[in-house]
Design a protein around this motif. Structure first.
Motif, PDB file in Angstrom:
ATOM      1  N   ASN A  57     -10.339 -12.519  30.559  1.00 37.69           N
ATOM      2  CA  ASN A  57      -9.593 -11.295  29.890  1.00 37.69           C
ATOM      3  C   ASN A  57      -8.221 -11.461  29.680  1.00 37.69           C
ATOM      4  OD1 ASN A  57      -8.520  -9.014  30.359  1.00 37.69           O
ATOM      5  ND2 ASN A  57      -9.771  -8.058  31.907  1.00 37.69           N
ATOM      6  N   PRO A  58      -8.395 -10.766  28.382  1.00 37.78           N
ATOM      7  CA  PRO A  58      -6.656 -11.387  28.161  1.00 37.78           C
ATOM      8  C   PRO A  58      -5.805 -10.711  28.819  1.00 37.78           C
ATOM      9  CG  PRO A  58      -8.346 -10.976  26.196  1.00 37.78           C
ATOM     10  CD  PRO A  58      -9.129 -10.601  27.614  1.00 37.78           C
ATOM     11  N   ARG A  59      -5.854  -9.110  29.178  1.00 36.64           N
ATOM     12  CA  ARG A  59      -5.094  -8.738  29.508  1.00 36.64           C
ATOM     13  C   ARG A  59      -4.713  -9.237  30.935  1.00 36.64           C
ATOM     14  NH1 ARG A  59      -4.940  -3.103  29.097  1.00 36.64           N
ATOM     15  NH2 ARG A  59      -2.939  -3.327  30.345  1.00 36.64           N
ATOM     16  N   LEU A  60      -5.636 -10.286  32.185  1.00 34.53           N
ATOM     17  CA  LEU A  60      -5.326 -11.229  33.249  1.00 34.53           C
ATOM     18  C   LEU A  60      -4.397 -12.413  32.743  1.00 34.53           C
ATOM     19  CD1 LEU A  60      -8.084 -10.011  35.504  1.00 34.53           C
ATOM     20  CD2 LEU A  60      -6.112  -8.734  34.761  1.00 34.53           C
ATOM     21  N   ASN A  61      -4.138 -12.841  31.248  1.00 29.71           N
ATOM     22  CA  ASN A  61      -4.188 -14.595  30.960  1.00 29.71           C
ATOM     23  C   ASN A  61      -2.610 -14.287  31.455  1.00 29.71           C
ATOM     24  OD1 ASN A  61      -3.408 -16.460  30.240  1.00 29.71           O
ATOM     25  ND2 ASN A  61      -4.557 -16.480  28.035  1.00 29.71           N
ATOM     26  N   LEU A  62      -2.344 -14.248  32.375  1.00 31.12           N
ATOM     27  CA  LEU A  62      -0.944 -14.103  32.185  1.00 31.12           C
ATOM     28  C   LEU A  62       0.083 -16.389  32.295  1.00 31.12           C
ATOM     29  CD1 LEU A  62      -0.553 -13.138  36.414  1.00 31.12           C
ATOM     30  CD2 LEU A  62      -0.965 -11.424  33.800  1.00 31.12           C
ATOM     31  N   ALA A  63      -0.511 -16.852  31.318  1.00 29.96           N
ATOM     32  CA  ALA A  63      -0.366 -17.968  30.374  1.00 29.96           C
ATOM     33  C   ALA A  63       0.417 -18.126  29.623  1.00 29.96           C
ATOM     34  CB  ALA A  63      -1.494 -19.084  30.886  1.00 29.96           C
ATOM     35  N   SER A  64      -0.087 -16.371  28.282  1.00 32.48           N
ATOM     36  CA  SER A  64      -0.125 -16.282  27.168  1.00 32.48           C
ATOM     37  C   SER A  64       1.457 -15.567  26.932  1.00 32.48           C
ATOM     38  CB  SER A  64      -1.273 -16.164  26.066  1.00 32.48           C
ATOM     39  OG  SER A  64      -0.469 -16.137  25.768  1.00 32.48           O
ATOM     40  N   PHE A  65       1.998 -15.829  26.367  1.00 30.22           N
ATOM     41  CA  PHE A  65       3.273 -15.030  25.688  1.00 30.22           C
ATOM     42  C   PHE A  65       2.543 -13.390  24.400  1.00 30.22           C
ATOM     43  CE2 PHE A  65       5.460 -18.166  27.487  1.00 30.22           C
ATOM     44  CZ  PHE A  65       6.648 -17.860  26.911  1.00 30.22           C
ATOM     45  N   VAL A  66       1.639 -14.010  24.308  1.00 29.11           N
ATOM     46  CA  VAL A  66       1.387 -13.015  22.561  1.00 29.11           C
ATOM     47  C   VAL A  66       0.070 -11.780  23.340  1.00 29.11           C
ATOM     48  CG1 VAL A  66      -0.504 -13.245  21.262  1.00 29.11           C
ATOM     49  CG2 VAL A  66       0.449 -15.420  22.066  1.00 29.11           C
ATOM     50  N   THR A  67       0.170 -10.974  22.204  1.00 31.59           N
ATOM     51  CA  THR A  67       0.806  -9.303  22.435  1.00 31.59           C
ATOM     52  C   THR A  67      -0.871  -9.160  22.690  1.00 31.59           C
ATOM     53  OG1 THR A  67       1.955  -8.737  21.763  1.00 31.59           O
ATOM     54  CG2 THR A  67       0.820  -7.173  21.536  1.00 31.59           C
ATOM     55  N   THR A  68      -1.869  -8.752  24.021  1.00 34.93           N
ATOM     56  CA  THR A  68      -2.461  -8.643  24.256  1.00 34.93           C
ATOM     57  C   THR A  68      -3.333  -7.172  23.925  1.00 34.93           C
ATOM     58  OG1 THR A  68      -1.870  -8.347  26.580  1.00 34.93           O
ATOM     59  CG2 THR A  68      -3.569 -10.248  25.562  1.00 34.93           C
ATOM     60  N   TRP A  69      -2.595  -6.072  23.776  1.00 36.87           N
ATOM     61  CA  TRP A  69      -2.697  -4.442  24.039  1.00 36.87           C
ATOM     62  C   TRP A  69      -1.797  -3.626  22.578  1.00 36.87           C
ATOM     63  CZ3 TRP A  69      -0.019   0.332  24.525  1.00 36.87           C
ATOM     64  CH2 TRP A  69      -0.300   1.196  24.534  1.00 36.87           C
ATOM     65  N   MET A  70      -2.678  -3.242  21.749  1.00 35.08           N
ATOM     66  CA  MET A  70      -1.730  -2.537  20.794  1.00 35.08           C
ATOM     67  C   MET A  70      -2.071  -0.916  20.924  1.00 35.08           C
ATOM     68  SD  MET A  70      -1.162  -4.985  17.921  1.00 35.08           S
ATOM     69  CE  MET A  70       0.410  -4.046  17.304  1.00 35.08           C
ATOM     70  N   GLU A  71      -1.788   0.345  20.264  1.00 31.67           N
ATOM     71  CA  GLU A  71      -2.220   1.496  20.685  1.00 31.67           C
ATOM     72  C   GLU A  71      -3.057   1.378  19.724  1.00 31.67           C
ATOM     73  OE1 GLU A  71       2.126   4.174  22.000  1.00 31.67           O
ATOM     74  OE2 GLU A  71       2.008   3.254  19.037  1.00 31.67           O
ATOM     75  N   PRO A  72      -4.246   2.214  19.916  1.00 32.96           N
ATOM     76  CA  PRO A  72      -5.721   2.547  19.386  1.00 32.96           C
ATOM     77  C   PRO A  72      -4.610   3.056  17.807  1.00 32.96           C
ATOM     78  CG  PRO A  72      -5.579   3.901  21.612  1.00 32.96           C
ATOM     79  CD  PRO A  72      -4.446   3.712  21.148  1.00 32.96           C
ATOM     80  N   GLU A  73      -3.911   3.467  17.423  1.00 28.78           N
ATOM     81  CA  GLU A  73      -3.524   3.490  16.210  1.00 28.78           C
ATOM     82  C   GLU A  73      -3.491   3.191  15.213  1.00 28.78           C
ATOM     83  OE1 GLU A  73      -3.300   7.820  18.843  1.00 28.78           O
ATOM     84  OE2 GLU A  73      -2.820   5.563  19.129  1.00 28.78           O
TER      85      GLU A  73
END
Length: 534
Positions: A57-73
């Motif tokens: 699950n990208p949201r639970l990937n605490l290894a990465s600095f990379v953004t995993t969420w942005m606003e729907p708009e």
């Protein structure tokens, strides 16, 4: 009486069937060759989607600095631009303008010496790796131009970094034939030591690279101290230049005095007191600094505005930053900005007559998507300085709460700093029975992806876990992670040790091993023994 018969349908329309009722789920997916036949779009989607469920699950990937969420708009904007090729600047001029606006905003954020209406020097990239390659090429070319003008060789350029640099620096050094001179780490000090870095600088050093936010422990390197020490070293070579000017005046005076003493002018030039001045190297080095702000570039301006690390320091000539990290955009965008036009050699910029217009370009790639550029501009105008500041403060507060929870276990030593990137790096105090790699493996059962790794040279004996706190990592998730970590520790305490316990060999063990080896070789010789006939 009507008698009816049923005619079997040989070629039924498979599109009316459920995917799971079709033949496509009964065969393995192709791995090496493209399949001969097509399949319905619904089946292709379902089969690939199901296989992707096995990813973390990208949201639970605490290894990465990379953004995993942005606003729907923003998601919608980026999806609408997914078919735009950024390189077609003449066809998509607004997208090009959005990139230029982003460059200007970042340059001002980093205190570049540009006026309000002046265009900054920079470019969007696919990430900080490409940005670092471009910055490194600019430093190398400037160094080569200067060396050639001085009549000196250009075969052995080097770059000074800490051993904690990201692998892209090693790639740059190997791909573009630049020696990488690394300042080794030591226990308790996991970033580049500015004093040792400056000691490594010589006339072939194209730049010193400082890291604003080490990937190992999130710490900011002291760019201000590096600038001051390097300025002093550059002045030392400058003092040599002043001595050269004084020596030239003295030499001219001696020539005048000796003009009528005897011997030709050429004979006098061959005398030792004149030859020594020609062999001295008095050129000022002017070694510059590049700041790799991939992780910290969008943190320091909002949380530590008084920290001097950017273009406020005169030796900082270029800075890279990752838009897809704390720039809050999905993976695939980075930025590099230069202090001024003079710091980017003109001969590195290509002017391409493509699709109807002259296009200046300085990239390693050509075609690339426009979505991430648009996403970055959306975040800049949507959040503004206030929004970025609020998000970074939240990240730091959640990192602090996580730190307190982990410290309360009493089992770990925190090796990250409170000032820096919002992350937590921590090592086990007692590794006699279990290690951080077992903890990392066990946390995966709860869905958490927490990396474990050893430090670079000369601190390889230190192994740590690292948790990166991003925008979408809430306080409740932090509390749940601490709870799951406590469960893992309790479970490991009940298990036998996986760390091998060294046992001192006895004399009897040595004799037994020697006997086994002797028997093995005797048996091998007997097996391969010939009759003596060649």
């Amino acid at each position: 009486m009507v008698i009816s018969t049923t005619v079997p349908v040989q070629n039924s329309d498979e599109s009316v069937h459920s995917t799971f009722g079709s033949r496509y789920v009964r065969s393995c997916l192709p791995r090496f060759r493209m399949p001969e036949n097509s399949i319905p779009k619904e089946a292709a989607y379902q089969i690939i989607n199901d296989e992707l469920m096995l990813d973390g699950n990208p949201r639970l990937n605490l290894a990465s600095f990379v953004t995993t969420w942005m606003e729907p708009e923003c998601d919608r904007l980026m999806t609408q631009a997914i078919n735009k090729n950024y390189v077609d600047m003449d066809e998509y001029p607004v997208t090009t303008e959005l990139q230029n606006r982003c460059v200007n905003m970042i340059a001002h954020l980093f205190n570049a010496p540009v006026g309000e209406g002046e265009t900054a020097v920079g470019v969007g990239t696919v990430g900080s790796s490409e940005a670092i390659m471009l910055a490194g090429l600019a430093f190398k070319r400037k160094w080569q131009i200067r060396r050639r003008a001085e009549g000196k060789p250009t075969e052995k350029p080097n770059i000074v970094t800490g051993a904690n640099v990201q692998v892209c620096w090693e790639k740059f050094a190997r791909y573009f034939e630049v020696e990488l001179k690394e300042v080794k780490l030591r226990e308790g000090y996991y970033v580049m030591d500015p004093q040792k870095a400056v000691e490594m600088v010589d006339e072939n050093t194209i730049c010193v690279a400082a890291i604003l936010g080490s990937t190992l422990n999130g710490e900011f390197e002291d760019v201000k101290l590096l600038n001051d020490l390097l300025t002093e070293k550059n002045k030392e070579t400058g003092r040599g230049l002043e001595k050269k000017k004084a020596a030239d005046k003295l030499q001219s005076l001696v020539k005048v005095l000796k003009a009528g003493v005897g011997g030709s002018a050429m004979e006098r030039e061959e005398q030792p007191e004149f030859k020594q001045y020609e062999t001295l190297n008095w050129t000022m080095w002017n070694t510059p600094i590049h700041v790799d702000a991939a992780s910290g570039g969008f943190i320091a301006p909002f949380l530590y505005p008084k920290l001097e690390w950017d273009f406020r320091l005169p030796l900082v000539k270029s800075i890279n930053v990752s838009g897809h990290k704390y720039g809050l955009v999905y993976a695939g965008v980075g930025w590099v900005v230069w202090r001024s036009k003079e710091d980017l050699p003109e001969d590195l910029i290509f002017h391409i007559n493509y699709l109807g217009a002259d296009q200046p370009t300085f990239t390693l790639n050509f075609s690339k998507g426009s979505s991430q550029i648009i996403g970055q501009y959306y975040q800049f105008i949507r959040l503004g300085f206030e929004g970025y500041k609020n998000i970074m403060e939240n990240c730091m507060e959640n990192a602090k709460a996580l730190r307190e929870g982990i410290e309360k276990t009493g089992r770990f030593e925190i090796v990250s700093k409170e000032m820096g990137v919002p992350l937590l790096a921590f090592a086990l105090k007692d590794t006699s029975e279990h290690d951080v790699f077992e903890i990392s493996d066990s946390l995966r059962r709860f869905g958490w992806i927490v990396p474990a790794y050893t430090m670079p040279a000369d601190a390889q004996h230190i192994a740590v876990l690292r948790i990166v706190v991003r925008e979408d990592f809430s306080r409740s998730l932090a509390e749940r992670l601490v709870s799951d970590l406590q469960k893992v520790l309790k479970e490991l305490d009940s298990l036998p040790s996986k760390v091998p316990v060294p046992v001192a060999p006895t004399k009897a063990d040595g004799l037994e091993n020697a006997e086994k080896i002797t028997k093995y070789w005797m048996k091998l010789v007997a097996k391969n023994k010939t009759s003596g006939v060649c």
